[in-house]
Write a protein that holds these residues in place. Structure first.
Motif, mmCIF file in Angstrom:
data_model
loop_
_atom_site.group_PDB
_atom_site.id
_atom_site.type_symbol
_atom_site.label_atom_id
_atom_site.label_comp_id
_atom_site.label_asym_id
_atom_site.label_seq_id
_atom_site.Cartn_x
_atom_site.Cartn_y
_atom_site.Cartn_z
ATOM 1 N N UNK A 49 0.544 27.033 -39.104
ATOM 2 C CA UNK A 49 -0.359 25.875 -39.043
ATOM 3 C C UNK A 49 0.267 24.665 -39.727
ATOM 4 N N UNK A 50 0.913 24.891 -40.882
ATOM 5 C CA UNK A 50 1.560 23.782 -41.572
ATOM 6 C C UNK A 50 2.620 23.117 -40.725
ATOM 7 N N UNK A 51 3.375 23.921 -39.983
ATOM 8 C CA UNK A 51 4.403 23.359 -39.100
ATOM 9 C C UNK A 51 3.767 22.519 -37.999
ATOM 10 N N UNK A 52 2.685 23.033 -37.422
ATOM 11 C CA UNK A 52 1.999 22.290 -36.358
ATOM 12 C C UNK A 52 1.424 20.989 -36.900
ATOM 13 N N UNK A 53 0.781 21.054 -38.070
ATOM 14 C CA UNK A 53 0.194 19.853 -38.664
ATOM 15 C C UNK A 53 1.263 18.824 -39.006
ATOM 16 N N UNK A 54 2.417 19.278 -39.472
ATOM 17 C CA UNK A 54 3.505 18.350 -39.802
ATOM 18 C C UNK A 54 4.012 17.635 -38.562
ATOM 19 N N UNK A 55 4.102 18.367 -37.464
ATOM 20 C CA UNK A 55 4.551 17.759 -36.213
ATOM 21 C C UNK A 55 3.573 16.704 -35.713
ATOM 22 N N UNK A 56 2.297 16.841 -36.062
ATOM 23 C CA UNK A 56 1.294 15.871 -35.623
ATOM 24 C C UNK A 56 1.404 14.556 -36.387
ATOM 25 N N UNK A 57 2.030 14.593 -37.584
ATOM 26 C CA UNK A 57 2.276 13.389 -38.380
ATOM 27 C C UNK A 57 1.005 12.577 -38.623
ATOM 28 N N UNK A 58 0.016 13.248 -39.210
ATOM 29 C CA UNK A 58 -1.236 12.576 -39.563
ATOM 30 C C UNK A 58 -1.036 11.902 -40.917
ATOM 31 N N UNK A 59 -1.116 10.559 -40.998
ATOM 32 C CA UNK A 59 -0.761 9.846 -42.231
ATOM 33 C C UNK A 59 -1.559 10.294 -43.449
#
Length: 534
Positions: free
Chosen positions: A508-518
């Motif tokens: 999940x952390x990898x997916x969230x990082x790819x989304x680049x939510x400021x």
């Protein structure tokens, strides 16, 4: 990012670190308390009676006397806009008013205990009913202390005192565990026998009351030292600040007061299901442990900020803060909910399955945990939005929505209990929270002259998709480990659960990082800087 934004993010993350550490300690003790109750009483008469007797005292302590409850929120919303020297007279006046009302509630509970138990405990066995009535009479004074604690929490929050707010609830857990420990030393293995259920029930009730009193005393000492009010009686109810607190507090309290109606409705439908009431308590504790920690991390720093941005000229900044709260909620609650769903059985086995807590209890509680996990995001997301309305001085809107949702909860309970059993009642609550969150968003859109729906919804749906992937990965990891290592033994179960959970969160952390939510990235950077700086 501007210097002001960097300063704000750093401050938010710093507060979050304090809150996270203190709340974690408090929740660990809460978990230990529930483990002690499970080992000593399982889902027997003492624990089942306590589940019914605790409905009103527990509601008052957790919501009126809890962090982020209506009294806390109302006091913070008013004091955050005022000078510190104005705090003591205002706090003392509000304490006088609320204390007087809740003293009447205390007396009413003592004299109407049997009626209350009969209403919420439809179909209880006679022995369990008698224990519940006595427990309710013992815990009745918690009504008074809940109001005093809630006002004190709001006062300390407005003064930027976060540690005590988050850690003091552990006092209630400590007193209950001590009581069960003393009883276990006296009775030994006989503690699980039905003939000792009454004694066990009294220990639970007195331990809970003692914890509430101790929590208030510790809090009061800090208030006095900060010059934020004493036990002095004040009757200046017409003062502007007091009237503003009443304006927010009254509908918010009534709105929150409808929650016991929903709980009583759930327990009414659950009463024919053996062990369901105690099962709700055990499953709810597993959900509330991480949810309470994250709730405090997000809501405690944001509530004073919401209040300071309540004027129309500050609404653009307010919308950014609301987005921050919702995205942090999604980034934490969605993956944790997914893990609760797919890892429910090993979680319950590791935490509870010992002593009087057997395999049949594990099956019941794990099924409830699955239903709770589905609704974790909407539960906390709704709380974020409710606090925005409180900060805007509007307690009427959450009140009206709560009124509607009482009827909705009854309807959903009726239709869900037959096909799904006890988990259906939790799913009904999830449906009510979904309804609340959607209505709050729609009304907030109208109140703030429009919300950036696309900017908010796209990352939230992306995080939802990531949480689904997390669930599949964690379940696959758990299944593979069980085939390799088996399923017997506490150490084996703990290793399998830990690996499956960590693998899922890494994905999940990898997916969230790819989304680049400021907002999420900035917050996590600040937290890492606080906890891992050299």
């Amino acid at each position: 990012m501007t210097n002001q934004e960097q300063k704000s993010s750093r401050s938010f993350a710093g507060i979050a670190g304090i809150v996270a550490a203190a709340t974690l300690i408090s929740k660990v003790f809460g978990l230990i308390r529930q483990q002690a109750i499970a080992a000593a009483f399982g889902v027997g008469a003492a624990a089942t009676a306590y589940s019914y007797a605790y409905i009103i005292p527990g509601f008052l302590l957790i919501l009126l006397g809890g962090v982020n409850g209506p009294l806390h929120s109302a006091v913070v919303s008013v004091l955050a806009k005022r000078k510190q020297q104005e705090a003591a007279p205002l706090v003392e006046t509000v304490t006088t008013l609320v204390g007087g009302i809740l003293l009447l509630v205390t007396v009413a509970q003592v004299f109407l205990a049997d009626t209350i138990v009969d209403i919420v405990g439809h179909g209880l066995a006679e022995n369990t009913r008698a224990i519940a009535i006595q427990q309710l009479q013992i815990m009745a004074p918690m009504a008074l202390f809940s109001g005093l604690i809630g006002i004190g929490f709001g006062t300390l929050n407005a003064a930027n005192q976060y540690w005590l707010l988050s850690i003091s609830p552990l006092l209630s857990s400590i007193t209950v565990v001590i009581g069960i420990g003393i009883l276990a030393l006296q009775l030994g293995k006989n503690i699980i026998l039905p003939e000792y259920a009454f004694i066990g029930g009294m220990v639970l009730a007195w331990g809970t009351l003692a914890g509430a009193i101790l929590q208030w005393v510790v809090q009061l000492i800090v208030q006095w030292r900060l010059g934020l009010g004493t036990l002095r009686l004040r009757f200046d109810f017409q003062a502007p600040g007091v009237q503003e607190v009443i304006k927010i507090m009254t509908p918010a309290t009534i709105s929150s007061g409808m929650m016991p109606i929903n709980v009583a409705t759930d327990l009414y439908f659950a009463s024919p299901i053996p062990g369901a009431a105690a099962g709700f308590n055990y499953a709810n504790l597993l959900v509330q442990t991480p949810l309470g920690i994250i709730s405090n991390i997000i809501l405690l720093p944001l509530l004073p900020i919401f209040a300071k941005l309540a004027e129309p000229e500050n609404w653009p900044d307010l919308k950014l803060r609301i987005r921050q709260g919702l995205l942090l909620t999604a980034c934490t609650m969605l993956p944790l909910g997914a893990l609760m769903v797919v890892l429910s059985v090993p979680i319950v086995q590791i935490v509870y399955e010992r002593g009087a807590f057997k395999q049949d209890a594990t099956q019941l509680v794990s099924s409830l945990l699955v239903a709770y996990g589905i609704g974790m995001f909407v539960y906390l997301g709704r709380d974020v939005l409710v606090r925005v309305f409180y900060a805007l001085g509007d307690g009427q809107t959450p009140f009206r929505i709560s009124t509607f949702n009482i009827l909705l909860n009854i309807v959903l309970d009726y239709f869900f209990v037959q096909p799904f059993g006890a988990p259906g009642l939790v799913l009904a609550t999830v449906g009510v929270n979904c309804s609340s969150m959607l209505m709050l968003l729609w009304l907030l859109d109208r109140k703030l002259n429009g919300l950036p729906w696309r900017e908010w919804s796209v990352p939230i749906f992306g995080l939802f998709g990531g949480s689904v992937v997390t669930g599949f990965v964690s379940y696959g990891t758990l299944f593979g480990l069980q085939q390799l290592l088996g399923t017997t033994g506490l150490i084996v179960q703990l290793i399998e659960l830990s690996i499956a959970g960590v693998v899922g969160l890494v994905v999940f952390g990898a997916i969230a990082s790819l989304m680049k939510i400021p907002e999420v990235n900035t917050f996590m950077i600040r937290v890492r800087q606080r906890f891992f700086k050299k």
